[in-house]
Scaffold this motif. Structure first.
Motif, mmCIF file in Angstrom:
data_model
loop_
_atom_site.group_PDB
_atom_site.id
_atom_site.type_symbol
_atom_site.label_atom_id
_atom_site.label_comp_id
_atom_site.label_asym_id
_atom_site.label_seq_id
_atom_site.Cartn_x
_atom_site.Cartn_y
_atom_site.Cartn_z
ATOM 1 N N LEU A 11 0.830 -1.209 0.000
ATOM 2 C CA LEU A 11 0.000 0.000 0.000
ATOM 3 C C LEU A 11 0.865 1.259 0.000
ATOM 4 C CD1 LEU A 11 -2.858 -1.037 2.470
ATOM 5 C CD2 LEU A 11 -3.014 -0.765 -0.015
ATOM 6 N N ARG A 12 1.933 1.242 0.760
ATOM 7 C CA ARG A 12 2.820 2.416 0.775
ATOM 8 C C ARG A 12 3.452 2.626 -0.599
ATOM 9 N NH1 ARG A 12 4.269 0.442 6.267
ATOM 10 N NH2 ARG A 12 3.248 1.886 7.730
ATOM 11 N N GLN A 13 3.797 1.553 -1.274
ATOM 12 C CA GLN A 13 4.364 1.669 -2.616
ATOM 13 C C GLN A 13 3.361 2.300 -3.576
ATOM 14 O OE1 GLN A 13 5.429 -2.033 -4.810
ATOM 15 N NE2 GLN A 13 7.506 -1.202 -4.841
ATOM 16 N N LEU A 14 2.075 2.118 -3.308
ATOM 17 C CA LEU A 14 1.028 2.709 -4.132
ATOM 18 C C LEU A 14 0.686 4.132 -3.708
ATOM 19 C CD1 LEU A 14 -1.386 -0.359 -4.413
ATOM 20 C CD2 LEU A 14 0.066 0.578 -6.216
ATOM 21 N N GLY A 15 1.363 4.656 -2.681
ATOM 22 C CA GLY A 15 1.138 6.027 -2.252
ATOM 23 C C GLY A 15 0.119 6.197 -1.145
ATOM 24 N N PHE A 16 -0.261 5.100 -0.492
ATOM 25 C CA PHE A 16 -1.209 5.190 0.618
ATOM 26 C C PHE A 16 -0.485 5.547 1.912
ATOM 27 C CE2 PHE A 16 -3.658 2.731 -2.355
ATOM 28 C CZ PHE A 16 -4.987 2.963 -2.048
ATOM 29 N N PHE B 165 -2.538 4.776 -11.121
ATOM 30 C CA PHE B 165 -1.776 5.839 -10.460
ATOM 31 C C PHE B 165 -0.558 6.254 -11.279
ATOM 32 C CE2 PHE B 165 -3.303 4.096 -6.084
ATOM 33 C CZ PHE B 165 -4.551 4.660 -6.304
ATOM 34 N N LYS B 166 0.040 5.302 -12.004
ATOM 35 C CA LYS B 166 1.190 5.654 -12.842
ATOM 36 C C LYS B 166 0.758 6.608 -13.950
ATOM 37 C CE LYS B 166 4.875 3.731 -15.722
ATOM 38 N NZ LYS B 166 5.479 2.512 -16.334
ATOM 39 N N ALA B 167 -0.412 6.324 -14.549
ATOM 40 C CA ALA B 167 -0.911 7.179 -15.623
ATOM 41 C C ALA B 167 -1.474 8.489 -15.098
ATOM 42 C CB ALA B 167 -1.984 6.438 -16.421
ATOM 43 N N ASN B 168 -2.004 8.466 -13.885
ATOM 44 C CA ASN B 168 -2.643 9.659 -13.311
ATOM 45 C C ASN B 168 -2.310 9.741 -11.825
ATOM 46 O OD1 ASN B 168 -4.246 11.798 -12.568
ATOM 47 N ND2 ASN B 168 -6.196 10.856 -13.157
ATOM 48 N N PRO B 169 -1.133 10.316 -11.485
ATOM 49 C CA PRO B 169 -0.726 10.383 -10.072
ATOM 50 C C PRO B 169 -1.715 11.121 -9.187
ATOM 51 C CG PRO B 169 1.114 10.897 -11.534
ATOM 52 C CD PRO B 169 -0.109 10.869 -12.392
ATOM 53 N N ASN B 170 -2.526 11.994 -9.768
ATOM 54 C CA ASN B 170 -3.519 12.738 -8.994
ATOM 55 C C ASN B 170 -4.925 12.186 -9.231
ATOM 56 O OD1 ASN B 170 -1.634 14.663 -7.867
ATOM 57 N ND2 ASN B 170 -1.528 15.584 -9.910
ATOM 58 N N TYR B 171 -5.002 10.892 -9.370
ATOM 59 C CA TYR B 171 -6.285 10.214 -9.589
ATOM 60 C C TYR B 171 -7.313 10.709 -8.566
ATOM 61 C CZ TYR B 171 -9.591 6.257 -9.794
ATOM 62 O OH TYR B 171 -10.713 5.463 -9.889
ATOM 63 N N PRO B 172 -8.417 11.355 -9.040
ATOM 64 C CA PRO B 172 -9.285 12.101 -8.127
ATOM 65 C C PRO B 172 -10.375 11.277 -7.443
ATOM 66 C CG PRO B 172 -9.973 12.493 -10.380
ATOM 67 C CD PRO B 172 -8.770 11.588 -10.454
#
Length: 457
Positions: free
Chosen positions: A42-47, A126-133
């Motif tokens: 999860l941390r690797q995914l930015g959580f 997330f790679k394609a859209n780091p700011n996935y809303p």
């Protein structure tokens, strides 16, 4: 290196290697390893990740995104069933092996494989859209396989953190690799243990036989009183609140690519014994049951031993359908057991917990509430489209016979309704030796969920 992007299969192998059996304290080290794997993923995914202590195994709670965005909660569990009996495994249960298009290992399908599917799909998004809303809360518990005893308390304390527009779950089943099911309901569950007591110790059946009521005989009499000759449960009031299936549900069931004959062959039975008025395939989805899961007492070793046992026991579970309540049914069954007990023996009945059934009529189906959020409506529509695009068939919307009591808890406490997309099949051998996960389903599901998550915004 991001395993979820580079090699979801290797990620699953690592996760399976964590021997995270919740029913056996000897597997504590494996539980910790699974916690660490899931948290690192999860941390690797930015959580942002919290490990929340409970009276039992900790619960992992990850969050990502702005709380003002649409809110999605994803559920999974890191614990697995015991691997016994070990001698029936073709390969080591906690050393995942790829064979004939499947990955074999304990927890591969239940529920580590589906978690890797979700995480891998999110990694791509997330790679394609780091700011996935979309604000995502990822909830992974460690006691699902033992009935989630700590979960309700966790929910009560953390319900504000679990607020969301929808819950996403992939801990349910589908009929095969080319036909997925969106699960619209789960049966509830209540469990009881019955003990009957006779003499103060086991007795010689020659010296004392004929003088007293054998506890095993009494138990058989009690248990046989719970059903009539057609298999209908005779407990007073058992069926009072049962909600019959809608016509559209029976229509959906008719699309299932399984015949009664193939189902019987798969199970190895000569003939079915469904409830009156229902087929076998209907019975496992739409009907409540009362099952004897285990009976014991007296001598169990090789050869014979002529004893009258001092006591005997039975383990009973009931699967429940809307609108039955677990506490109400448990009490009714307890009263029926006591009423059927002969006066010559002592009986004790203990309730061992359970949970209420859950049902959600999909948006647009007859009987739906009409009050679904825009996010929920979009999610169901998007799921149908993505599954058709990647699996080649539209999903079937069906209730499932199994139980996940925490789904109803999440509805009651956090107000979350669920989108449940099944990723395991009967052939995956859940809870049995040679559990496996179909890699074709895994790969198509990653593509499906990538499309699904993208389509939510």
């Amino acid at each position: 290196m991001n395993l979820f992007l580079d090699s979801p299969l290797n990620a699953l192998k690592e996760y399976v290697a964590c021997a995270s059996v919740s029913a056996d304290s000897n597997f504590h080290e494996g539980l910790v390893a699974a916690q660490n794997f899931a948290q690192a993923g999860l941390r690797q995914l930015g959580f942002e990740v919290d490990l929340i202590e409970t009276p039992g195994n900790p619960i992992i709670l990850g969050t990502r995104g702005d709380p003002s965005w649409p809110r999605l909660v994803i559920y999974g569990h890191y614990d697995v069933q015991p691997p016994d009996p070990l001698d029936l495994w073709t390969s080591e249960p906690f050393h995942a092996v790829e064979r004939n298009g499947r990955l074999y290992g304990r927890g591969a399908a239940d529920n580590k494989g589906p978690q890797i599917v979700h995480m891998s799909a999110l990694a791509r998004v997330f790679k394609a859209n780091p700011n996935y809303p979309v604000h995502i809360t990822y909830l992974i518990e460690g006691e699902e396989e033992i009935g989630s005893p700590s979960f309700r308390g966790f929910l009560e304390k953390n319900k504000e953190r679990l607020k969301g527009d929808m819950l996403l779950v992939s801990d349910t089943g589908s009929p095969g690799p080319d036909q997925l099911v969106v699960t619209t309901g789960l049966r509830g569950l209540c469990a009881l243990e019955v003990n009957v007591f006779g003499p103060k110790q086991d007795l010689h059946s020659g010296v004392h036989g004929g003088a007293l009521y054998n506890p095993l005989q009494a138990l058989m009499r009690i248990c046989s009183s719970l059903h009539d000759k057609d298999g209908k449960v005779t407990v007073p009031g058992f069926y009072d609140n049962v909600r019959p299936p809608e016509k559209w549900e029976r229509d959906e069931l008719s699309k299932l690519p399984i015949t009664e004959e193939s189902y019987a062959e798969f199970l190895g039975v000569q003939k079915f014994f469904p409830p009156p008025g229902y087929s076998a395939l209907e019975g496992v989805r739409f009907c409540p049951t009362l099952e004897l899961n285990g009976v014991g007492g007296g001598y169990q070793g090789q050869g014979s031993k002529t004893v009258i046992p001092a006591e005997a026991f039975a383990k009973i579970t009931c699967r429940l359908v809307p609108d039955q309540k677990a506490d109400d049914i448990a009490k009714k069954v307890e009263n029926a057991l006591i009423e059927a007990s002969p006066p010559e023996i002592k009986i004790e009945v203990k309730s061992k917990g359970g949970g209420d059934p859950y049902v959600l009529i999909p948006p647009g189906k007859p009987g739906s509430s009409g009050e679904e959020s825009d996010f929920m409506i979009k999610a169901f529509s998007q799921a149908e489209t993505c599954i058709r695009n990647n699996f080649g068939t539209k999903p079937i919307f069906l209730r499932e016979g199994g139980s996940i009591p925490i789904i109803q808890d999440l509805k009651e406490v956090a107000g979350l309704d669920s989108l449940m997309i099944g990723l395991f099949t009967n052939e995956d051998n859940l809870h049995a030796p040679d559990e496996s996960f179909h890699l074709g389903i895994m790969n198509k599901a990653i593509d499906s969920f990538e499309e699904f998550f993208r389509g939510l915004v």
